[in-house]
Design a protein around this motif. Structure first.
Motif, mmCIF file in Angstrom:
data_model
loop_
_atom_site.group_PDB
_atom_site.id
_atom_site.type_symbol
_atom_site.label_atom_id
_atom_site.label_comp_id
_atom_site.label_asym_id
_atom_site.label_seq_id
_atom_site.Cartn_x
_atom_site.Cartn_y
_atom_site.Cartn_z
ATOM 1 N N ASP A 54 2.360 -10.494 35.874
ATOM 2 C CA ASP A 54 3.497 -9.645 36.198
ATOM 3 C C ASP A 54 4.561 -9.641 35.092
ATOM 4 N N LEU A 55 4.490 -10.586 34.191
ATOM 5 C CA LEU A 55 5.477 -10.671 33.123
ATOM 6 C C LEU A 55 5.088 -9.712 32.005
ATOM 7 N N LYS A 56 5.833 -8.652 31.890
ATOM 8 C CA LYS A 56 5.510 -7.619 30.905
ATOM 9 C C LYS A 56 6.027 -8.001 29.522
ATOM 10 N N LYS A 57 5.388 -7.440 28.533
ATOM 11 C CA LYS A 57 5.867 -7.608 27.164
ATOM 12 C C LYS A 57 7.173 -6.834 27.025
ATOM 13 N N GLN A 58 8.011 -7.304 26.132
ATOM 14 C CA GLN A 58 9.307 -6.687 25.874
ATOM 15 C C GLN A 58 9.179 -5.791 24.641
ATOM 16 N N CYS A 59 9.519 -4.523 24.796
ATOM 17 C CA CYS A 59 9.297 -3.549 23.739
ATOM 18 C C CYS A 59 10.581 -2.769 23.447
ATOM 19 N N LEU A 60 10.974 -2.781 22.197
ATOM 20 C CA LEU A 60 12.143 -2.024 21.744
ATOM 21 C C LEU A 60 11.655 -0.759 21.053
ATOM 22 N N VAL A 61 12.173 0.381 21.473
ATOM 23 C CA VAL A 61 11.863 1.659 20.836
ATOM 24 C C VAL A 61 13.132 2.138 20.147
ATOM 25 N N VAL A 62 13.032 2.353 18.825
ATOM 26 C CA VAL A 62 14.177 2.834 18.058
ATOM 27 C C VAL A 62 13.859 4.244 17.571
ATOM 28 N N SER A 63 14.531 5.219 18.179
ATOM 29 C CA SER A 63 14.338 6.618 17.792
ATOM 30 C C SER A 63 15.453 7.462 18.376
ATOM 31 N N PHE A 64 15.875 8.461 17.621
ATOM 32 C CA PHE A 64 16.851 9.394 18.156
ATOM 33 C C PHE A 64 16.173 10.659 18.674
ATOM 34 N N ASP A 65 14.853 10.733 18.583
ATOM 35 C CA ASP A 65 14.066 11.876 19.023
ATOM 36 C C ASP A 65 13.722 11.697 20.510
ATOM 37 N N ILE A 66 14.496 12.325 21.380
ATOM 38 C CA ILE A 66 14.351 12.154 22.828
ATOM 39 C C ILE A 66 12.957 12.554 23.330
ATOM 40 N N PRO A 67 12.402 13.695 22.931
ATOM 41 C CA PRO A 67 11.047 14.029 23.389
ATOM 42 C C PRO A 67 10.007 12.983 22.959
ATOM 43 N N LEU A 68 10.170 12.424 21.782
ATOM 44 C CA LEU A 68 9.253 11.380 21.318
ATOM 45 C C LEU A 68 9.397 10.129 22.190
ATOM 46 N N VAL A 69 10.621 9.746 22.485
ATOM 47 C CA VAL A 69 10.868 8.576 23.331
ATOM 48 C C VAL A 69 10.253 8.792 24.714
ATOM 49 N N GLU A 70 10.409 9.982 25.272
ATOM 50 C CA GLU A 70 9.823 10.284 26.580
ATOM 51 C C GLU A 70 8.302 10.187 26.539
ATOM 52 N N LYS A 71 7.698 10.649 25.464
ATOM 53 C CA LYS A 71 6.237 10.561 25.317
ATOM 54 C C LYS A 71 5.799 9.087 25.233
ATOM 55 N N ILE A 72 6.547 8.284 24.505
ATOM 56 C CA ILE A 72 6.246 6.850 24.397
ATOM 57 C C ILE A 72 6.375 6.192 25.770
ATOM 58 N N GLU A 73 7.411 6.563 26.517
ATOM 59 C CA GLU A 73 7.589 6.021 27.871
ATOM 60 C C GLU A 73 6.392 6.352 28.758
ATOM 61 N N GLN A 74 5.873 7.571 28.641
ATOM 62 C CA GLN A 74 4.702 7.961 29.427
ATOM 63 C C GLN A 74 3.469 7.154 29.018
ATOM 64 N N LEU A 75 3.327 6.890 27.740
ATOM 65 C CA LEU A 75 2.142 6.197 27.243
ATOM 66 C C LEU A 75 2.136 4.699 27.556
#
Length: 191
Positions: A54-75
Motif C-alpha cells: 500500500d505504500l506508494k512511491k513518491q513522484c515529483l512532476v516538474v512541468s508547466f504544461d498542464i495537458p502533459l501533467v494531466e496525461k502523466i497523472e492518467q498514466l
C-alpha cells in the motif's frame, strides 16, 4: 398451606417476576444477580500497520504544461503518490523537505530546465532519486553535462507510455528510508 421462603429465595423470586418475558421481537437481556459485580473492560483495537504494497512511491512532476501533467497523472497516478510543481524553484519551495523516489522533469524550457535539474539535484538533496527527463525534439538538452547519476530519458511527445514501467522498476528509496528511520527509533535507548 402457606410456606415461608427464606429471604434470599424471596429476592430471587421477586427478581424473576420483575424480569420481562422476551417476545419474538426482542432478545432477552441477561440481568446480573444482585450480588454480582459487573465489570467491563474494553481495549481499543490497535491501529492497522500499513501493508508494504500500500505504500506508494513518491513522484515529483516538474512541468508547466498542464495537458502533459494531466496525461502523466492518467498514466501513473495509480502507481505512485504524485506531487506537481510548475518549476524547480516551486518544487524546492513546496516540497523541500519531502523525499522522492522519482523526479519527472519536463525539459521543454531547454537551458532553464538544465538549471532546474541541477538545483533539484544539488540544492534539494535529491541525489538518490531517479530522474526521468522528458526530452523535446526541438529543444535538445545535453544530458551528459548534468551531474545526475540515476537518469532516464523519454521523448515527451512519443514515449510517455514508458512511464508506468519506469515507475514500477524504480527503486523505492522513500520506503527504505522509512524502514531505516523506524528501525533507528526502535533501537534507540529510552531516555
Amino acid at each position: 398451606m402457606n410456606v415461608e421462603l427464606p429471604k434470599k429465595e424471596k429476592e430471587e423470586e421477586k427478581a424473576k417476576e420483575e424480569t420481562p418475558t422476551p417476545t419474538p421481537e426482542t432478545e432477552p437481556t441477561p440481568q446480573p444477580s444482585p450480588k454480582e459485580e459487573v465489570t467491563q473492560t474494553t481495549t481499543a483495537p490497535a491501529p492497522a500497520a500499513p501493508k508494504i504494497e500500500d505504500l506508494k512511491k513518491q513522484c515529483l512532476v516538474v512541468s508547466f504544461d498542464i495537458p502533459l501533467v494531466e496525461k502523466i497523472e492518467q498514466l501513473i497516478g495509480d502507481k505512485c503518490e504524485l506531487y506537481i510543481a510548475r518549476s524547480a524553484k516551486q518544487a524546492l519551495q513546496k516540497y523541500g523537505d519531502q523525499d522522492f523516489d522519482i523526479i519527472i522533469f519536463d525539459t521543454i524550457s531547454g537551458v532553464f530546465a538544465e538549471k532546474g535539474i541541477r538545483d533539484l539535484y544539488e540544492k534539494g538533496g535529491y541525489k538518490d532519486s531517479l530522474y526521468v527527463l522528458l526530452l523535446d525534439e526541438f529543444m535538445p538538452l545535453d544530458v551528459d553535462r548534468l551531474p545526475v547519476k540515476n537518469l532516464r530519458t523519454v521523448k515527451r511527445e512519443s514515449e510517455l507510455e514508458l512511464l508506468p514501467e519506469i515507475v514500477e522498476s524504480a527503486p523505492h528509496i522513500t520506503l527504505q528510508k522509512a524502514i531505516e528511520s523506524a528501525a533507528a527509533t526502535v533501537e534507540a535507548p529510552p531516555q
